[in-house]
Write an enzyme that holds these catalytic residues in place. Structure first.
Site, PDB file in Angstrom:
ATOM      1  N   GLY A 163      19.137  37.786  27.874  1.00  0.00           N
ATOM      2  CA  GLY A 163      19.301  37.359  26.487  1.00  0.00           C
ATOM      3  C   GLY A 163      20.200  38.288  25.681  1.00  0.00           C
ATOM      4  O   GLY A 163      20.059  38.382  24.472  1.00  0.00           O
ATOM      5  N   GLY A 164      21.117  38.989  26.361  1.00  0.00           N
ATOM      6  CA  GLY A 164      22.050  39.889  25.678  1.00  0.00           C
ATOM      7  C   GLY A 164      21.432  41.237  25.327  1.00  0.00           C
ATOM      8  O   GLY A 164      22.084  42.097  24.741  1.00  0.00           O
ATOM      9  N   GLU A 199      27.279  50.136  35.037  1.00  0.00           N
ATOM     10  CA  GLU A 199      28.322  49.188  35.397  1.00  0.00           C
ATOM     11  C   GLU A 199      29.577  49.598  34.648  1.00  0.00           C
ATOM     12  O   GLU A 199      29.500  49.979  33.476  1.00  0.00           O
ATOM     13  CB  GLU A 199      27.888  47.785  34.961  1.00  0.00           C
ATOM     14  CG  GLU A 199      28.197  46.712  35.971  1.00  0.00           C
ATOM     15  CD  GLU A 199      27.575  45.378  35.578  1.00  0.00           C
ATOM     16  OE1 GLU A 199      26.609  44.964  36.231  1.00  0.00           O
ATOM     17  OE2 GLU A 199      28.054  44.773  34.618  1.00  0.00           O
ATOM     18  N   LYS A 200      30.702  49.521  35.303  1.00  0.00           N
ATOM     19  CA  LYS A 200      31.979  49.789  34.652  1.00  0.00           C
ATOM     20  C   LYS A 200      32.113  48.817  33.482  1.00  0.00           C
ATOM     21  O   LYS A 200      31.841  47.624  33.628  1.00  0.00           O
ATOM     22  CB  LYS A 200      33.110  49.558  35.653  1.00  0.00           C
ATOM     23  CG  LYS A 200      34.479  49.724  35.071  1.00  0.00           C
ATOM     24  CD  LYS A 200      35.197  50.896  35.714  1.00  0.00           C
ATOM     25  CE  LYS A 200      36.384  51.308  34.900  1.00  0.00           C
ATOM     26  NZ  LYS A 200      36.439  52.739  34.636  1.00  0.00           N
ATOM     27  N   HIS A 207      34.176  35.858  29.921  1.00  0.00           N
ATOM     28  CA  HIS A 207      32.935  35.506  30.612  1.00  0.00           C
ATOM     29  C   HIS A 207      33.125  34.068  31.092  1.00  0.00           C
ATOM     30  O   HIS A 207      33.233  33.152  30.287  1.00  0.00           O
ATOM     31  CB  HIS A 207      31.750  35.615  29.643  1.00  0.00           C
ATOM     32  CG  HIS A 207      30.467  35.047  30.184  1.00  0.00           C
ATOM     33  ND1 HIS A 207      29.287  35.748  30.209  1.00  0.00           N
ATOM     34  CD2 HIS A 207      30.165  33.834  30.707  1.00  0.00           C
ATOM     35  CE1 HIS A 207      28.330  34.992  30.733  1.00  0.00           C
ATOM     36  NE2 HIS A 207      28.835  33.822  31.036  1.00  0.00           N
ATOM     37  N   GLU A 274      27.307  33.953  36.831  1.00  0.00           N
ATOM     38  CA  GLU A 274      28.160  34.468  35.755  1.00  0.00           C
ATOM     39  C   GLU A 274      29.137  35.504  36.302  1.00  0.00           C
ATOM     40  O   GLU A 274      28.746  36.388  37.073  1.00  0.00           O
ATOM     41  CB  GLU A 274      27.301  35.101  34.652  1.00  0.00           C
ATOM     42  CG  GLU A 274      26.367  34.108  33.978  1.00  0.00           C
ATOM     43  CD  GLU A 274      25.664  34.669  32.744  1.00  0.00           C
ATOM     44  OE1 GLU A 274      25.335  33.893  31.846  1.00  0.00           O
ATOM     45  OE2 GLU A 274      25.423  35.906  32.695  1.00  0.00           O
ATOM     46  N   ARG A 291      18.028  29.108  36.305  1.00  0.00           N
ATOM     47  CA  ARG A 291      17.397  28.127  35.407  1.00  0.00           C
ATOM     48  C   ARG A 291      18.475  27.269  34.789  1.00  0.00           C
ATOM     49  O   ARG A 291      19.660  27.485  35.016  1.00  0.00           O
ATOM     50  CB  ARG A 291      16.691  28.879  34.276  1.00  0.00           C
ATOM     51  CG  ARG A 291      17.681  29.827  33.567  1.00  0.00           C
ATOM     52  CD  ARG A 291      17.137  30.416  32.296  1.00  0.00           C
ATOM     53  NE  ARG A 291      17.929  31.565  31.861  1.00  0.00           N
ATOM     54  CZ  ARG A 291      18.963  31.521  31.058  1.00  0.00           C
ATOM     55  NH1 ARG A 291      19.392  30.370  30.621  1.00  0.00           N
ATOM     56  NH2 ARG A 291      19.614  32.618  30.708  1.00  0.00           N
TER      57      ARG A 291
END
Ligand code: ADP
Ligand code: ADP
Ligand code: MG
Length: 447
Positions: A163-164, A199-200, A207, A274, A291
């Site tokens: 959820g960001g 993560e880089k 996206h 993603e 989902r």
């Protein structure tokens, strides 16, 4: 096919699922919190059960009460929607042990993909390019060591994030040291799991995600991509399909990679892979969502395939009736998320009663919502109150249709972001198609 299912969700997505069920002749059971007794999904379903007080943890996340409602109502399956319990392997298992079908993949698959670190490992093994990064970090010294190998800027990411949330940008070894503990503590607080990894941090990227459908018989198809680069605080605000940035060559490559990834994950049902896509047309796996996605209507509009109906058919054991060659992308679709929040005051959520509502219409205009005239938006849940989706033959036509539809949309009584969506739709950045995940910040500064 099922004769009755329970929908373990609320808002527009519960309404969306109930609509699909009605068309398929499936009876529906709604669940609701004390704050949601006047919600649209409750009046649309044939049956409804109150499952607890307003806070999500006591109601929409209350597994025992939801299972009880399903058993009492004799529902055969549970559709979890998105958010809430949709990516919870314990819930999926609990459904199974109570003789209920969980509409989604097996709990092992949910667990493997929900663990972002394990998912990166699975994808790497399947030959899918993954964003450079570390494994799980033991402590701050380990983090420093790994950071040196990857290079700054970096993101500290929670293994169980979503959820960001659970993402923190660090630009130097000092910032990493300062933020490491807080990131782990926050991850523990929000996701009940303190594990983090690095993560880089990629800049000037898009996206782009691929939609997958897989049945119980080993057939996997990919329904193309969605460009979700228009974001605020790592959360999507606009989505479109096809992506204006992908060449046909790259699209085919992404489709093939996604089919391979879904097979490697042992996937079943609807899912999304993603990626981040860079200026050199390379894409890197970011995560898999096991989902239905908020922005699924965009894919439905361009392919003509109803994703919710297929989720239900797959869960009931029906084989997919499409092959990859049958999937055609005949139109261009755009979705604008309408949130009850003030974009010019740090996206502060807004509550209130809908005093006036007029929703746009016309051909290939869709408004998915659960609000109605006189409805009071409860302050306990997500700020998204609707999704406006349009489709047309070309991107330019779709863009013009969206601008016109946004002009028609009237929601009074709460603050919302329709004006910001119009600003985005008329911006050069969106029109060019070259926008990236950091573009919206620049548009906001200009206005
Ligand atoms: P999508 O990936 O489908 O575009 P979002 O990332 O916006 O959707 O998430 C969909 C919904 O699920 C939102 O309501 C979001 O707040 C919620 N959500 C997603 N993942 C989590 C999580 N791990 N914890 C809590 N809420 C989540
Ligand atoms: P969530 O589970 O919350 O959806 P994601 O890992 O999908 O988390 O990341 C959410 C958003 O954060 C992405 O859509 C992207 O804009 C941004 N993001 C994530 N990872 C990176 C990265 N390595 N570099 C740059 N941006 C990133
Ligand atoms: Mg994501």
């Amino acid at each position: 096919m099922f004769s009755k299912i329970l929908i373990a969700n609320r808002g527009e997505i519960a309404v969306r699922i109930i609509r699909a069920c009605k068309e398929m002749g499936i009876a529906t059971v709604a669940v609701f919190s004390e704050a949601d007794k006047d919600a649209l999904h409750v009046s649309m379903a044939e049956e409804g059960y109150c499952i607890g007080p307003a806070p999500s943890k006591d109601s929409y996340l209350n597994m025992e009460n939801i299972i009880s409602a399903a058993l009492v109502s004799k529902a055969e399956a549970i559709h979890p929607g998105y958010g809430f319990l949709s990516e919870n392997p314990v819930f999926s298992d609990l459904c199974k042990s109570n003789g209920l079908v969980f509409v989604g993949p097996d709990s092992e698959v949910i667990a493997r993909m929900g663990d972002k670190d394990a998912a990166r490992g699975t994808m790497r093994q399947a030959g899918v390019p993954v964003i450079p990064g570390s494994g799980l970090l033991r402590d701050v010294d380990h983090a420093r060591e790994e950071a040196e190998k990857i290079g700054f800027p970096l993101l500290i990411k929670a293994r169980a994030g979503g959820g960001g949330r659970g993402i923190r940008l660090v630009r130097s070894a000092d910032e990493l040291a300062q933020n490491f503990q807080t990131a782990a503590q926050e991850a523990l607080k929000f996701f009940k799991d303190e594990s983090v990894y690095l993560e880089k941090y990629l800049t000037g990227v898009k996206h782009i995600e691929a939609q997958i459908l897989a049945d119980n018989f080993g057939k996997v198809i990919c329904l193309g991509e969605r460009d979700c680069s228009m974001q605020r605080r790592n959360q999507k605000l606009v989505e479109e399909s096809p992506s204006p940035a992908l060449s046909e060559d790259t699209r085919q490559k992404m489709i093939q990679t996604s089919l391979r990834a879904a097979k490697a994950a042992g996937y079943r049902g609807a899912g999304t892979i993603e990626y981040l896509y860079d200026k050199d047309s390379r894409f890197y796996f970011m995560e898999m969502n096991t989902r239905l996605q908020v922005e699924h209507p965009v894919t439905e509009m361009v392919t003509g395939i109803d994703l919710v109906k297929w989720q239900l058919r797959i869960a009931a054991g029906v084989p997919l009736e499409y092959n990859q060659e049958d999937i055609r992308f005949s139109t261009h679709a755009i979705e604008c998320r309408i949130n009850a929040e003030n974009p010019y005051q740090g996206f502060k959520p807004s509550g209130g009663t809908i005093a006036l509502l007029h929703t746009p219409g016309g051909p290939w205009v869709r408004f998915d919502t659960a609000i109605y005239h006189g409805y009071t938006i409860p302050p306990f849940y997500d700020s998204m109150i609707g999704k406006l989706i349009v489709a047309a033959r070309t991107r330019n036509e779709a863009l013009r249709k969206m601008r016109a539809a946004l002009c028609e949309l009237i929601i009074e009584g709460v603050e919302h972001n329709a004006d910001l969506q119009t600003d985005i739709m008329i911006s050069e950045e969106f029109e060019s198609g070259n926008y990236t995940t950091d573009t919206l910040e620049r548009i906001l500064k200009k206005n």
